[in-house]
Design an enzyme around this catalytic site. Structure first.
Site, mmCIF file in Angstrom:
data_model
loop_
_atom_site.group_PDB
_atom_site.id
_atom_site.type_symbol
_atom_site.label_atom_id
_atom_site.label_comp_id
_atom_site.label_asym_id
_atom_site.label_seq_id
_atom_site.Cartn_x
_atom_site.Cartn_y
_atom_site.Cartn_z
ATOM 1 N N TYR A 52 35.862 -61.778 -63.256
ATOM 2 C CA TYR A 52 36.034 -62.923 -62.350
ATOM 3 C C TYR A 52 37.525 -63.261 -62.200
ATOM 4 O O TYR A 52 38.022 -63.448 -61.081
ATOM 5 C CB TYR A 52 35.262 -64.133 -62.885
ATOM 6 C CG TYR A 52 35.406 -65.356 -62.007
ATOM 7 C CD1 TYR A 52 34.737 -65.449 -60.797
ATOM 8 C CD2 TYR A 52 36.246 -66.409 -62.384
ATOM 9 C CE1 TYR A 52 34.880 -66.558 -59.976
ATOM 10 C CE2 TYR A 52 36.397 -67.528 -61.573
ATOM 11 C CZ TYR A 52 35.716 -67.599 -60.377
ATOM 12 O OH TYR A 52 35.865 -68.696 -59.564
ATOM 13 N N ALA B 56 40.119 -61.367 -62.732
ATOM 14 C CA ALA B 56 40.801 -60.291 -61.996
ATOM 15 C C ALA B 56 40.493 -60.382 -60.508
ATOM 16 O O ALA B 56 41.382 -60.226 -59.659
ATOM 17 C CB ALA B 56 40.367 -58.936 -62.542
#
Ligand SMILES: NC(=O)c1ccc[n+]([C@@H]2O[C@H](COP(=O)([O-])OP(=O)(O)OC[C@H]3O[C@@H](n4cnc5c(N)ncnc54)[C@H](O)[C@@H]3O)[C@@H](O)[C@H]2O)c1
Length: 273
Positions: free
Chosen positions: A177, A179
């Protein structure tokens, strides 16, 4: 793609020239992805109140949002679409432009967050990583690319990408998430550089933990209050706080703002993306 919960027809208020009735988004057509509920729903209703006609793209039934938008006197339509699928999205944007006449704004809001299991990154299955990247990041690329021809036709437009404030300080147990949202914030800068020459502004909004009907059920109140206590403004963040910022960034008042990530997190962290 199917028109699903809507027959795709355009009903509601009358179109007017931009700003003609004094509302900042009057005459604009704005696509909101993930508008069936929660933050996306609030964005749709807020920009409708500011005068925009709204098109929702969502996997789920968006009828409740559509009714709420129409009750503000605005035009509304909904299409069932997976925003990570280029063909579906291309067709959906053409349908919106065909029925509503133009596309002036895009809010890339659809995303996976609350449903994600928290776990150390070394335990995240690669397939789950790919799914999060597809829905949270690839969709921003796909939806934005699909609206560019429509915006260029009118020599202007505004794109707002919903990121997250986790990109500024990291977060354990949700590496995919974090990233995916880091990419959304950095893509925002590059898209702003590429689209600026065509009169198109691109920004992102990075909310902190927002109390929605879903996070209220899935995230314990004690935890939500702990997070809020760490903020400079130690109050729960509401979908309306995010929606107001998005509406501003879509409006002519934000004409010279581009490539920015605006954090709506009560001052919990302060930029540095
Ligand atoms: N809720 C928070 O605390 C919070 C904080 C920071 C950022 N955000 C971001 O804000 C956005 C909205 O969050 P929310 O809490 O309202 O989410 P939510 O899960 O409540 O709603 C997301 C919406 O997106 C739709 N959607 C999901 N996958 C889709 C797909 N492939 N194609 C089309 N539609 C799809 C869902 O059907 C749903 O209507 C997300 O991008 C999220 O990452 C949320």
């Amino acid at each position: 793609m199917s028109s699903g919960d809507s027959d795709g027809s355009v009903r509601g208020g009358q179109e007017s020239p931009s700003g003609a009735d004094g509302r900042p988004l009057a005459g604009q057509v704005v696509v909101v992805t993930g508008g069936a509920r929660a933050i996306g729903r609030e964005i749709a209703v807020r920009i409708a109140a500011a005068g925009a006609a709204v098109a929702i793209l969502d996997l789920e039934n968006s009828e409740e949002t559509i009714e709420a938008v129409r009750s503000r006197g605005a035009e509304a339509m909904a299409l069932r679409a997976d925003v990570s699928d280029p063909e579906t999205v291309g067709q959906a944007m053409s349908t919106v432009a065909g029925l509503m006449g133009r596309i002036d704004g895009l809010v890339n809001n659809a995303g996976l967050y609350v449903s994600l299991e928290r776990r150390p990154f070394w335990e995240i299955p690669a397939e789950e990583w790919d799914r999060v990247m597809a829905v949270n990041t690839r969709s921003v690329f796909i939806c934005s690319a699909a609206v560019v021809p429509h915006m260029r036709q009118r020599s202007g437009g505004r794109i707002v990408n919903i990121s997250s404030d986790v990109v500024t300080f990291g977060m354990p147990n949700l590496l995919h998430y974090v990233a995916s949202k880091g990419a959304v914030s950095t893509m925002t800068r590059s898209m702003a550089r590429e689209l600026g020459p065509f009169g198109i502004g691109v920004n992102s909004v990075g909310p902190g933990l927002v109390t929605t009907e879903i996070t209220e059920q899935t995230i314990p109140e004690v935890y939500r209050k702990e997070i809020a206590a760490e903020q400079c403004i130690a109050e729960l963040i509401r979908p309306a706080d995010v929606a107001a910022t998005v509406a501003f960034l879509l409006s002519p008042a934000a004409r010279m703002i581009s490539g920015q990530t605006v954090l709506v997190n009560g001052g919990a962290s302060m930029g540095g993306v």
